[in-house]
Design a protein around this motif. Sequence first.
Motif, PDB file in Angstrom:
ATOM      1  N   LEU A 216      22.212  -5.252  30.767  1.00 47.99           N
ATOM      2  CA  LEU A 216      21.568  -4.936  32.033  1.00 47.99           C
ATOM      3  C   LEU A 216      20.739  -3.660  31.940  1.00 47.99           C
ATOM      4  CD1 LEU A 216      24.431  -5.734  34.595  1.00 47.99           C
ATOM      5  CD2 LEU A 216      22.359  -7.065  34.195  1.00 47.99           C
ATOM      6  N   ALA A 217      21.175  -2.739  31.099  1.00 44.74           N
ATOM      7  CA  ALA A 217      20.457  -1.474  30.913  1.00 44.74           C
ATOM      8  C   ALA A 217      19.291  -1.602  29.937  1.00 44.74           C
ATOM      9  CB  ALA A 217      21.421  -0.399  30.435  1.00 44.74           C
ATOM     10  N   GLY A 218      19.114  -2.795  29.353  1.00 43.86           N
ATOM     11  CA  GLY A 218      17.965  -3.036  28.488  1.00 43.86           C
ATOM     12  C   GLY A 218      18.225  -2.885  27.008  1.00 43.86           C
ATOM     13  N   TYR A 219      19.506  -2.870  26.602  1.00 40.27           N
ATOM     14  CA  TYR A 219      19.843  -2.735  25.187  1.00 40.27           C
ATOM     15  C   TYR A 219      20.221  -4.092  24.589  1.00 40.27           C
ATOM     16  CZ  TYR A 219      19.721   2.303  25.761  1.00 40.27           C
ATOM     17  OH  TYR A 219      19.304   3.592  26.003  1.00 40.27           O
ATOM     18  N   SER A 220      20.127  -4.190  23.276  1.00 39.21           N
ATOM     19  CA  SER A 220      20.398  -5.455  22.599  1.00 39.21           C
ATOM     20  C   SER A 220      21.815  -5.486  22.041  1.00 39.21           C
ATOM     21  CB  SER A 220      19.393  -5.686  21.456  1.00 39.21           C
ATOM     22  OG  SER A 220      19.606  -4.753  20.405  1.00 39.21           O
ATOM     23  N   ILE A 221      22.367  -6.692  21.957  1.00 34.91           N
ATOM     24  CA  ILE A 221      23.659  -6.941  21.317  1.00 34.91           C
ATOM     25  C   ILE A 221      23.375  -7.972  20.228  1.00 34.91           C
ATOM     26  CG2 ILE A 221      26.084  -7.528  21.676  1.00 34.91           C
ATOM     27  CD1 ILE A 221      25.181  -5.357  23.579  1.00 34.91           C
ATOM     28  N   ARG A 222      23.730  -7.665  18.983  1.00 33.48           N
ATOM     29  CA  ARG A 222      23.368  -8.562  17.894  1.00 33.48           C
ATOM     30  C   ARG A 222      24.541  -8.792  16.942  1.00 33.48           C
ATOM     31  NH1 ARG A 222      19.586  -5.981  14.620  1.00 33.48           N
ATOM     32  NH2 ARG A 222      19.895  -3.999  15.696  1.00 33.48           N
ATOM     33  N   SER A 223      24.472  -9.918  16.239  1.00 34.85           N
ATOM     34  CA  SER A 223      25.438 -10.225  15.187  1.00 34.85           C
ATOM     35  C   SER A 223      24.900  -9.753  13.845  1.00 34.85           C
ATOM     36  CB  SER A 223      25.721 -11.727  15.128  1.00 34.85           C
ATOM     37  OG  SER A 223      24.551 -12.446  14.748  1.00 34.85           O
ATOM     38  N   VAL A 224      25.807  -9.326  12.974  1.00 35.81           N
ATOM     39  CA  VAL A 224      25.446  -8.909  11.614  1.00 35.81           C
ATOM     40  C   VAL A 224      26.378  -9.663  10.658  1.00 35.81           C
ATOM     41  CG1 VAL A 224      25.120  -6.959  10.041  1.00 35.81           C
ATOM     42  CG2 VAL A 224      24.819  -6.626  12.519  1.00 35.81           C
ATOM     43  N   ARG A 323      18.199  -2.921  34.607  1.00 27.12           N
ATOM     44  CA  ARG A 323      16.798  -2.933  34.208  1.00 27.12           C
ATOM     45  C   ARG A 323      16.317  -4.351  33.866  1.00 27.12           C
ATOM     46  NH1 ARG A 323      17.719   1.101  36.158  1.00 27.12           N
ATOM     47  NH2 ARG A 323      17.455   3.258  35.429  1.00 27.12           N
ATOM     48  N   ILE A 324      17.252  -5.273  33.668  1.00 28.45           N
ATOM     49  CA  ILE A 324      16.928  -6.621  33.218  1.00 28.45           C
ATOM     50  C   ILE A 324      17.439  -7.641  34.224  1.00 28.45           C
ATOM     51  CG2 ILE A 324      17.159  -8.285  31.331  1.00 28.45           C
ATOM     52  CD1 ILE A 324      15.668  -5.771  30.528  1.00 28.45           C
ATOM     53  N   ARG A 325      16.597  -8.639  34.544  1.00 26.54           N
ATOM     54  CA  ARG A 325      16.973  -9.678  35.507  1.00 26.54           C
ATOM     55  C   ARG A 325      17.934 -10.690  34.889  1.00 26.54           C
ATOM     56  NH1 ARG A 325      11.463  -9.815  35.644  1.00 26.54           N
ATOM     57  NH2 ARG A 325      11.509 -11.946  34.817  1.00 26.54           N
ATOM     58  N   ARG A 331      18.738 -16.748  29.986  1.00 22.49           N
ATOM     59  CA  ARG A 331      17.643 -17.661  29.671  1.00 22.49           C
ATOM     60  C   ARG A 331      18.079 -18.769  28.701  1.00 22.49           C
ATOM     61  NH1 ARG A 331      12.987 -14.202  28.004  1.00 22.49           N
ATOM     62  NH2 ARG A 331      14.485 -13.656  26.367  1.00 22.49           N
ATOM     63  N   ASP A 332      18.871 -18.427  27.692  1.00 22.91           N
ATOM     64  CA  ASP A 332      19.270 -19.401  26.677  1.00 22.91           C
ATOM     65  C   ASP A 332      20.708 -19.883  26.839  1.00 22.91           C
ATOM     66  OD1 ASP A 332      16.752 -19.149  25.411  1.00 22.91           O
ATOM     67  OD2 ASP A 332      17.429 -17.327  24.398  1.00 22.91           O
ATOM     68  N   SER A 333      21.347 -19.536  27.952  1.00 27.39           N
ATOM     69  CA  SER A 333      22.746 -19.930  28.148  1.00 27.39           C
ATOM     70  C   SER A 333      22.848 -21.318  28.753  1.00 27.39           C
ATOM     71  CB  SER A 333      23.451 -18.927  29.073  1.00 27.39           C
ATOM     72  OG  SER A 333      23.472 -17.644  28.518  1.00 27.39           O
ATOM     73  N   PRO A 334      23.797 -22.142  28.278  1.00 29.97           N
ATOM     74  CA  PRO A 334      24.036 -23.439  28.910  1.00 29.97           C
ATOM     75  C   PRO A 334      24.667 -23.246  30.288  1.00 29.97           C
ATOM     76  CG  PRO A 334      25.737 -22.993  27.291  1.00 29.97           C
ATOM     77  CD  PRO A 334      24.736 -21.882  27.173  1.00 29.97           C
ATOM     78  N   LEU A 335      24.584 -24.276  31.121  1.00 29.04           N
ATOM     79  CA  LEU A 335      25.211 -24.183  32.446  1.00 29.04           C
ATOM     80  C   LEU A 335      26.700 -23.935  32.292  1.00 29.04           C
ATOM     81  CD1 LEU A 335      25.228 -24.329  35.490  1.00 29.04           C
ATOM     82  CD2 LEU A 335      25.407 -26.817  35.324  1.00 29.04           C
TER      83      LEU A 335
END
Length: 341
Positions: A216-224, A323-325, A331-335
């Motif tokens: 929500l604050a505009g930061y990314s969460i990623r897998s490594v 900061r993010i809607r 956007r890419d989440s299934p119902l």
Amino acid sequence: MTSSAPHLPSVDIIIPHFKRRDMLERCLDSLAETLYPEMGIIVVDNGGKQAGLVFMVKRYRNARLVRLEENRGYAGGCNEGLKHSDADYVVFMNDDTRHDPLWLDRLVSAALEDERTGALQPKILSLKAFEKGKQVFDYAGAAGGMIDRLGYPWALGRTFSAIEMDQGQYDNGREIFWASGVAMFVNRSLAEGLGGFDGDFFMQMEEIDLSWRMKLAGYSIRSVPSSIVLHEGGASLPGGSADKIRFNHRNNISMLMKNLGGARLLWVLPIRFLLEFAAALFYLTQFPGSLKKSGAVWRAISENIRQIPPIIKKRRAVQKMRRIRDSVIFRDSPLTLLFRY
């Protein structure tokens, strides 16, 4: 002559610990093999008051012990450790883990690629399966945490009831929704600025809530996926226990009430309460302990209702820093994956 060696960010490993000293010692033995040089360790004794623990922790390089008078759970223990760290990054870690020697180098390298990194998650494999020569994802996070549009969490390599073999199918790092608390690498100053974990969660889903606030604050969460951590699992609460059911159901609804935008919350929350009632009925068919399991869901619902005023207060703080809607986040989440497995 000045050194041309690049500055390496400092990283503190924060490990909340409760009672299982043998498990903690195995974890620390494994961390001692980590090759990253700028690593510290903060063990938080969660009210266990174990004799000799301070001397055991001191055997390890750059390790220190913080004691709490009471058990504050994973969330409270990690928050206390965070207060005692001034490192560039921290890793919130379970004490039933083992680690590839290069696991931390690879996380730090990934973090330095993007200054908007909020959190990273290594590939988490089952320790029990690994000891039998099998490469199987661990339930608690697997290859990266995801969430559907009704707020049910799942993970790449693991859904509600199915766990996959690791055959390299998730070996390309990607944006995920949440990083598992088994080994959650985070920007320390960001975590502090967001208030750390929600201490009222105690345990279960606190890492999803913090990841959500980072997004929500505009930061990314990623897998490594090149970073590998092995997890025993079930050390704090066994799967299917009434307490685990209660924490999961209570904290999941609380998390939705805090983090969802108003328009989405208006249609998601009624559906979820109906599904909570259905879950309580479903658990009546789950033997043994059917009454305790069903009662855990009803208790979770009751606690959510009683906690509405403080949850609303937290919600105001979360939505203020948004900061993010939701349309971008989901956007890419299934119902829902609820009825697919």
